[in-house]
Design a protein around this motif. Sequence first.
Motif, PDB file in Angstrom:
ATOM      1  N   ARG A 413      39.429  45.099  34.124  1.00 44.72           N
ATOM      2  CA  ARG A 413      40.587  44.934  34.675  1.00 44.72           C
ATOM      3  C   ARG A 413      41.605  46.110  34.957  1.00 44.72           C
ATOM      4  NH1 ARG A 413      42.181  39.430  33.734  1.00 44.72           N
ATOM      5  NH2 ARG A 413      40.862  37.947  33.146  1.00 44.72           N
ATOM      6  N   GLY A 554      37.687  33.992  31.350  1.00 46.79           N
ATOM      7  CA  GLY A 554      38.888  33.789  30.589  1.00 46.79           C
ATOM      8  C   GLY A 554      40.212  33.486  32.131  1.00 46.79           C
ATOM      9  N   ASP A 555      41.299  33.356  31.702  1.00 43.62           N
ATOM     10  CA  ASP A 555      42.111  32.911  33.097  1.00 43.62           C
ATOM     11  C   ASP A 555      41.461  34.402  34.511  1.00 43.62           C
ATOM     12  OD1 ASP A 555      43.863  32.446  34.873  1.00 43.62           O
ATOM     13  OD2 ASP A 555      45.892  33.544  33.099  1.00 43.62           O
ATOM     14  N   PRO A 556      41.854  32.956  35.409  1.00 45.44           N
ATOM     15  CA  PRO A 556      41.233  33.860  36.433  1.00 45.44           C
ATOM     16  C   PRO A 556      42.737  34.281  37.632  1.00 45.44           C
ATOM     17  CG  PRO A 556      41.092  31.647  37.203  1.00 45.44           C
ATOM     18  CD  PRO A 556      41.244  31.787  35.343  1.00 45.44           C
ATOM     19  N   SER A 557      43.618  34.113  36.505  1.00 46.02           N
ATOM     20  CA  SER A 557      44.714  34.913  37.326  1.00 46.02           C
ATOM     21  C   SER A 557      44.675  36.240  37.576  1.00 46.02           C
ATOM     22  CB  SER A 557      45.844  34.407  36.411  1.00 46.02           C
ATOM     23  OG  SER A 557      46.540  33.483  35.879  1.00 46.02           O
ATOM     24  N   TYR A 558      44.056  37.135  37.220  1.00 44.22           N
ATOM     25  CA  TYR A 558      44.382  38.730  37.105  1.00 44.22           C
ATOM     26  C   TYR A 558      42.741  38.978  38.571  1.00 44.22           C
ATOM     27  CZ  TYR A 558      42.118  43.510  37.569  1.00 44.22           C
ATOM     28  OH  TYR A 558      42.121  44.163  37.077  1.00 44.22           O
ATOM     29  N   ARG A 591      40.691  26.135  39.325  1.00 45.02           N
ATOM     30  CA  ARG A 591      40.592  26.025  38.548  1.00 45.02           C
ATOM     31  C   ARG A 591      41.560  25.829  37.415  1.00 45.02           C
ATOM     32  NH1 ARG A 591      36.721  31.043  37.859  1.00 45.02           N
ATOM     33  NH2 ARG A 591      35.680  30.103  39.482  1.00 45.02           N
ATOM     34  N   ASN A 592      42.552  26.940  37.171  1.00 48.65           N
ATOM     35  CA  ASN A 592      44.193  27.243  36.468  1.00 48.65           C
ATOM     36  C   ASN A 592      44.736  26.077  36.907  1.00 48.65           C
ATOM     37  OD1 ASN A 592      44.494  28.720  34.829  1.00 48.65           O
ATOM     38  ND2 ASN A 592      45.279  29.993  35.985  1.00 48.65           N
ATOM     39  N   GLU A 593      44.336  24.686  38.172  1.00 51.21           N
ATOM     40  CA  GLU A 593      45.506  24.149  37.557  1.00 51.21           C
ATOM     41  C   GLU A 593      46.788  23.648  38.081  1.00 51.21           C
ATOM     42  OE1 GLU A 593      45.958  20.893  34.237  1.00 51.21           O
ATOM     43  OE2 GLU A 593      43.386  20.584  34.790  1.00 51.21           O
ATOM     44  N   ARG A 594      46.434  25.003  39.398  1.00 50.63           N
ATOM     45  CA  ARG A 594      47.876  25.891  39.869  1.00 50.63           C
ATOM     46  C   ARG A 594      48.213  25.349  41.163  1.00 50.63           C
ATOM     47  NH1 ARG A 594      46.722  32.486  38.860  1.00 50.63           N
ATOM     48  NH2 ARG A 594      48.653  32.494  40.346  1.00 50.63           N
TER      49      ARG A 594
END
Length: 723
Positions: A413, A554-558, A591-594
């Motif tokens: 990251r 964790g959060d896949p946003s990165y 997956r992150n419901e975005r």
Amino acid sequence: MSGKASSSQSSVGLSRSSALSHVYIQYPPLRCNVPGSRGLFYDDGNKSILSPTSDQVFSWKTVPFSPLVAPTSDSISEGPILSIRYSLDAKFIAIQRSDHEVQFRHRETGETFSQRCRPESESILGFFWTDCPLCDIVFVKTSGLDLFVYNSELKSLQLVETRKLIVSWYVYTHESRLVLLASGMQCKTFNGFQLSSAGVIRLPRFDMAMAKSEANSKPVLAAEDINIVTVYGRIYCLQVDRVAMLLHSYRFYRDAVIQQGSLPIYSSRIAVSVVDNVVLVHQNDAKVVILYDIYADSRAPISAPLPLLLRGFPRFNTSVSQSSREDSGSSEANVVPDNEAVIYGDEWTFLVPEFICDVANKLLWKIHLDLEAISASSSEVPSVLEFLQRRKLEANKAKQLCLAIARTVILERSPVPMVARAMDVLVTSYSHSVKTGSYLKGIKSEKTSPCSVPHVSSPRSGADASASRVDALEKSVKHASAAGVDNEYASDSEENPSSEPPKTNLSDLQIFDGSNPLNANGSEEQEAQLTSPAISPEEMYSFVFAPVEEEIVGDPSYLVAIIVEFLHSANSEKVKVHPNLYVLTVQLLVRNERYAELGLFVINKIVEPSKEVALQLLESGRQNFQTRKLGLDMLRQLSLHHDYVLFLVQDGYYLEALRYARKYKVNNVRPSLFLEAAFASNDSQHLAAILRFFSDFIPGFQKTSDHNTYYRILNEMNSSIAA
């Protein structure tokens, strides 16, 4: 430039594989020791090492480099040997017998003849064979250059041209086809000629920089202080200024010779090598190597100075050695000479570009770069990637290191701007390699003819020193134009996809191999695969993003942010991205419901339309109607009419699907799909309409089993309603 190394010898302990180094030589070396040897000579024209005796000359090929290569031999007559070279067509052996005579021997017939100069007014400094159409061989004399052709009828040399100049000593490399003639009180004034398949090109006369040590003392430049090298397809001269402790760099153009800058040196005894376009400056007193990538504007070294490493040297303890000797029954077979473990021996001679000749022990070593160690020594990821993307000799290793670095910075990251710069480097490199055709070129071989050679015994004479300034250099992907000097600037970016070429209106001297343009490191082309280290978008998906997606927690946003940066770079370079990467982006956002952000990605073409993406949107849209609609719209946008009709039917919109199929003439959809959907709706009117449609528009439908079956079902449905 001095080929001699420091007189002190370093410990064999440097041979340990755990020693830290960026440059290494691999054990075993090529052993060139024959009984009665009178020295070693390097034939840069034929890339061979020669070892003459009183009546024979032994020749070892150095390309491809193999420690086990067997020598060939030819008979020669007795006499002194100042220099020896094979002709480029391998028919003759030329031997300089004195300062006034060169003897020639025909290899097949054994006939000999000699060419002499006037001993009272001039002497021969050396000679070299050439592929220039004007001549076959060039004599360098104190009075200038003599160009000869071989007359087969007279069985002698015929003088075709003389260039009158005062010459103190000279330097020549066959790869550059460039000869530099030194003159003047300090030997710092140079005349240059390139004798290539395009003819003879004379360079402008120029002076080299020389610092003054004292008010009344003027240092004299020696042949050992000069190396002609080729880096990224450009021809340079590297000059040692021992007073200023600088290594000056000069670049050769058609109409000018321009000093490019200077590098600091830390020893009065240095040597230069070039491996894969990386300049290696050996500081012999300190026994370390400093690496420079002179394509970049920065004169800073690539990494910290580190020792030269000897790899693969067998280290046996006494008991093991004794037992193995007893078991084998041959003690000599297991003895490893200690002199083969010497690093920077006092009889080492460095042969540009990448060889080291141990004159005392008759050994030839080849220098290698440790790309893994170099890449691990810097935290500047974009710079490391740029460096690796310029490497050609070990393209596959460079590619694997780039992939590993890319995975690591994402998994750790690292800051998004830094990773974005790294993505820019990789995408730009790939784009350039595709445009220039260097991506996956396959294996190319370079034909090498027998031998012709500079003497590498120490100390070297002027002729020997100039002869042993060998083949300039490193492999570059760019091929120069076939005319000795191009009329336009020879773009260097072809070998350097991750960097921009310098702006100049001058045209570089070109490099030749016979009638064809020559790669910058011809010596490696037989043994190296000319595949680019560039990484395609498919490889980025398969070996970077997909593995990272499996490991990331964790959060896949990165990861989404990194993929977006990669997509931005690809779009800037107009590089097509593999659809699977867009599919992965859709999966991560879902997956992150975005869903709203996903909609923007699709509408704004951040996610490019494709069948794969559309199917993923339809799959992901089971939990979100708007997402499924995006998938249907994408199928229609791509004119995938058959798939669009199928999904409409699957969603229960069979009448709309029927109208769409009729409008776009989708004739390859099975009628049973529509009939089954209408029957499942339990609507007899819909079923009747579909039967009527297919009866009207599909010839022979009324005779099919589908028509009979569903016509009977329709009658039953109507009967039940009437009842």
